[in-house]
Design a protein around this motif. Structure first.
Motif, PDB file in Angstrom:
ATOM      1  N   ILE A 163       0.839  -1.197   0.000  1.00  0.00           N
ATOM      2  CA  ILE A 163       0.000   0.000   0.000  1.00  0.00           C
ATOM      3  C   ILE A 163       0.877   1.251   0.000  1.00  0.00           C
ATOM      4  CG2 ILE A 163      -1.673   1.321   1.378  1.00  0.00           C
ATOM      5  CD1 ILE A 163      -2.803  -1.479   2.248  1.00  0.00           C
ATOM      6  N   CYS A 166       2.190   2.128  -3.365  1.00  0.00           N
ATOM      7  CA  CYS A 166       1.222   2.775  -4.273  1.00  0.00           C
ATOM      8  C   CYS A 166       1.401   4.285  -4.261  1.00  0.00           C
ATOM      9  CB  CYS A 166      -0.211   2.420  -3.877  1.00  0.00           C
ATOM     10  SG  CYS A 166      -0.646   0.716  -4.228  1.00  0.00           S
ATOM     11  N   ARG A 169       4.609   5.135  -6.175  1.00  0.00           N
ATOM     12  CA  ARG A 169       4.397   4.993  -7.622  1.00  0.00           C
ATOM     13  C   ARG A 169       3.522   6.108  -8.184  1.00  0.00           C
ATOM     14  NH1 ARG A 169       3.649  -1.261  -6.765  1.00  0.00           N
ATOM     15  NH2 ARG A 169       5.802  -1.924  -7.034  1.00  0.00           N
TER      16      ARG A 169
END
Length: 186
Positions: A163, A166, A169
């Motif tokens: 998580i 994420c 990214r």
């Protein structure tokens, strides 16, 4: 044939008439579903949110693994204090129907395999989407085998780490750039 019996509208309607909050009614439902589907019954201890600000540790029965699923004996589960506190308190944007079993990141050992599971074996150490429960029946595809040298305690944070990635990214191409991740952490 057996599985279609479990999904039969008449049986579903009958099951829905049983009192939902009664532990004995839940146990009867689990045993009936296991019997009709040809699966085992698994006893577990789990953390459970029965209501808002109402967490308990209870003994519970659940249906064993079916096709594509595995039974994992939990070694460690990681608590995400922000998300799980928000669910516990029923904060805005974190509503979850009750009763609710919290947890989504853990590590354990595979105890049983359902049909059509490949790439995993009984006894393997795995990490992934595990609730705060002594036993978890999960989709095999939601688990990763622990690489040699990774401690189960550290592996329990696998989903939480994914998580966090994420967010990194989503920031775009950061290659070659300096950055700091600042936060209170878990």
């Amino acid at each position: 044939m057996k599985y279609s019996l479990v999904e039969h509208p008449w049986l579903k309607k009958l099951s829905e008439r049983l009192p939902g909050q009664s532990r004995s009614a839940r146990a009867v439902r689990v045993m009936g579903k296991a019997l009709l589907s040809g699966k085992s019954v698994v006893r577990e201890k789990r953390v459970f949110f029965e209501g808002v600000e109402d967490a308990i540790l209870e003994s519970h029965l659940t249906v064993g693994p079916g096709p594509g699923e595995v039974l994992v004996e939990t070694i460690y589960s990681a608590v995400s204090p922000g998300t799980e506190r928000a669910y516990f308190l029923d904060l805005p944007n974190f509503h979850q129907e009750r009763p609710y079993g919290p947890g989504y990141s853990g590590c354990g050992r595979i105890r049983a395999l359902g049909r059509n599971v490949t790439g995993l074996g009984k006894g393997a150490l795995v990490a992934g989407l595990l609730k705060h429960s002594s036993q978890n029946v999960v989709a095999a595809e939601s688990l990763q085998i622990l690489p040699l040298g990774v401690e189960p305690r550290d592996a329990a944070f696998t989903t939480l780490g994914g998580i966090a990635l994420c967010g990194i990214r989503a920031a775009g191409d950061l290659e070659g750039r300096r950055m700091a991740v600042v936060g209170q952490g878990i």
